[in-house]
Design an enzyme around this catalytic site. Structure first.
Site, PDB file in Angstrom:
ATOM      1  N   CYS A  35       0.824  -1.213   0.000  1.00  0.00           N
ATOM      2  CA  CYS A  35       0.000   0.000   0.000  1.00  0.00           C
ATOM      3  C   CYS A  35       0.854   1.257   0.000  1.00  0.00           C
ATOM      4  O   CYS A  35       0.341   2.350  -0.231  1.00  0.00           O
ATOM      5  CB  CYS A  35      -0.932   0.005   1.209  1.00  0.00           C
ATOM      6  SG  CYS A  35      -0.060  -0.011   2.774  1.00  0.00           S
ATOM      7  N   ASP A  37       2.292   2.636   2.540  1.00  0.00           N
ATOM      8  CA  ASP A  37       2.203   3.419   3.780  1.00  0.00           C
ATOM      9  C   ASP A  37       3.468   3.262   4.625  1.00  0.00           C
ATOM     10  O   ASP A  37       4.102   2.215   4.620  1.00  0.00           O
ATOM     11  CB  ASP A  37       0.975   2.979   4.579  1.00  0.00           C
ATOM     12  CG  ASP A  37      -0.313   3.356   3.861  1.00  0.00           C
ATOM     13  OD1 ASP A  37      -0.231   4.176   2.937  1.00  0.00           O
ATOM     14  OD2 ASP A  37      -1.372   2.839   4.226  1.00  0.00           O
ATOM     15  N   CYS A  60      -2.968   5.085   5.849  1.00  0.00           N
ATOM     16  CA  CYS A  60      -4.416   5.038   5.904  1.00  0.00           C
ATOM     17  C   CYS A  60      -4.927   5.298   7.326  1.00  0.00           C
ATOM     18  O   CYS A  60      -4.153   5.316   8.287  1.00  0.00           O
ATOM     19  CB  CYS A  60      -4.893   3.671   5.440  1.00  0.00           C
ATOM     20  SG  CYS A  60      -4.554   2.398   6.649  1.00  0.00           S
ATOM     21  N   CYS A 104      -2.532  -3.166   8.623  1.00  0.00           N
ATOM     22  CA  CYS A 104      -2.188  -1.812   9.056  1.00  0.00           C
ATOM     23  C   CYS A 104      -1.694  -1.836  10.503  1.00  0.00           C
ATOM     24  O   CYS A 104      -0.784  -1.085  10.871  1.00  0.00           O
ATOM     25  CB  CYS A 104      -3.394  -0.896   8.929  1.00  0.00           C
ATOM     26  SG  CYS A 104      -4.296  -1.114   7.380  1.00  0.00           S
TER      27      CYS A 104
END
Ligand code: FES
Length: 139
Positions: A35, A37, A60, A104
């Site tokens: 992603c 991140d 995110c 995450c």
């Protein structure tokens, strides 16, 4: 049912411990290649206790909520307790994350471990010993 718990929304909209620590005892940075991140954790450690912790997350909402919750969970704890923090515990403390958002919370666990590893290296503490110490209480 809402996709995100109230706790996730709370930590996402009012993240705790955002920022940097200039003279940090340990800094950890991890990224998720998929992603893109990135999460950075700063630790201020005195006598094996995490006196202060700050984070910067370019990611995110779940990553922000996870870092916020994870920093709250390790603040004031010993470095050995912090080593035991799992992404599962962070997600549980947030009253859950959607399955596709669990990765995450992994960022938070990894960034903290990374920062602790940095501290261990800087202070010539054998990282293995520290890891071993937490293994028997892990599960
Ligand atoms: Fe990448 Fe959440 S989507 S950390």
């Amino acid at each position: 049912m809402a996709l995100y718990s109230e706790k996730v929304m709370d930590h996402f909209t009012h993240p705790r411990n955002v920022g940097i620590i200039e003279d940090a005892s340990g800094v950890g940075e991890v990224g998720n290649a998929k992603c893109g991140d990135i999460m950075k954790i700063y630790l201020k450690i005195e006598n094996d206790i995490i006196k202060d912790v700050k984070f910067e997350t370019f990611g995110c909402g779940s990553a922000i909520a996870s870092s916020s919750m994870a920093t709250e969970m390790i603040k004031g704890k010993s470095i050995y307790e912090a080593m035991k923090l799992t992404n599962k515990a962070v997600a549980e403390a947030l009253d859950g994350l959607p399955a596709h958002k669990m990765h995450c919370s992994v960022l938070a666990e990894e960034a903290i471990k990374n920062a602790l590893e940095d501290y261990f290296k800087k202070n010539n503490i054998p990282y293995d010993a520290a890891t071993l110490e937490c293994e028997h209480v892990h599960e």
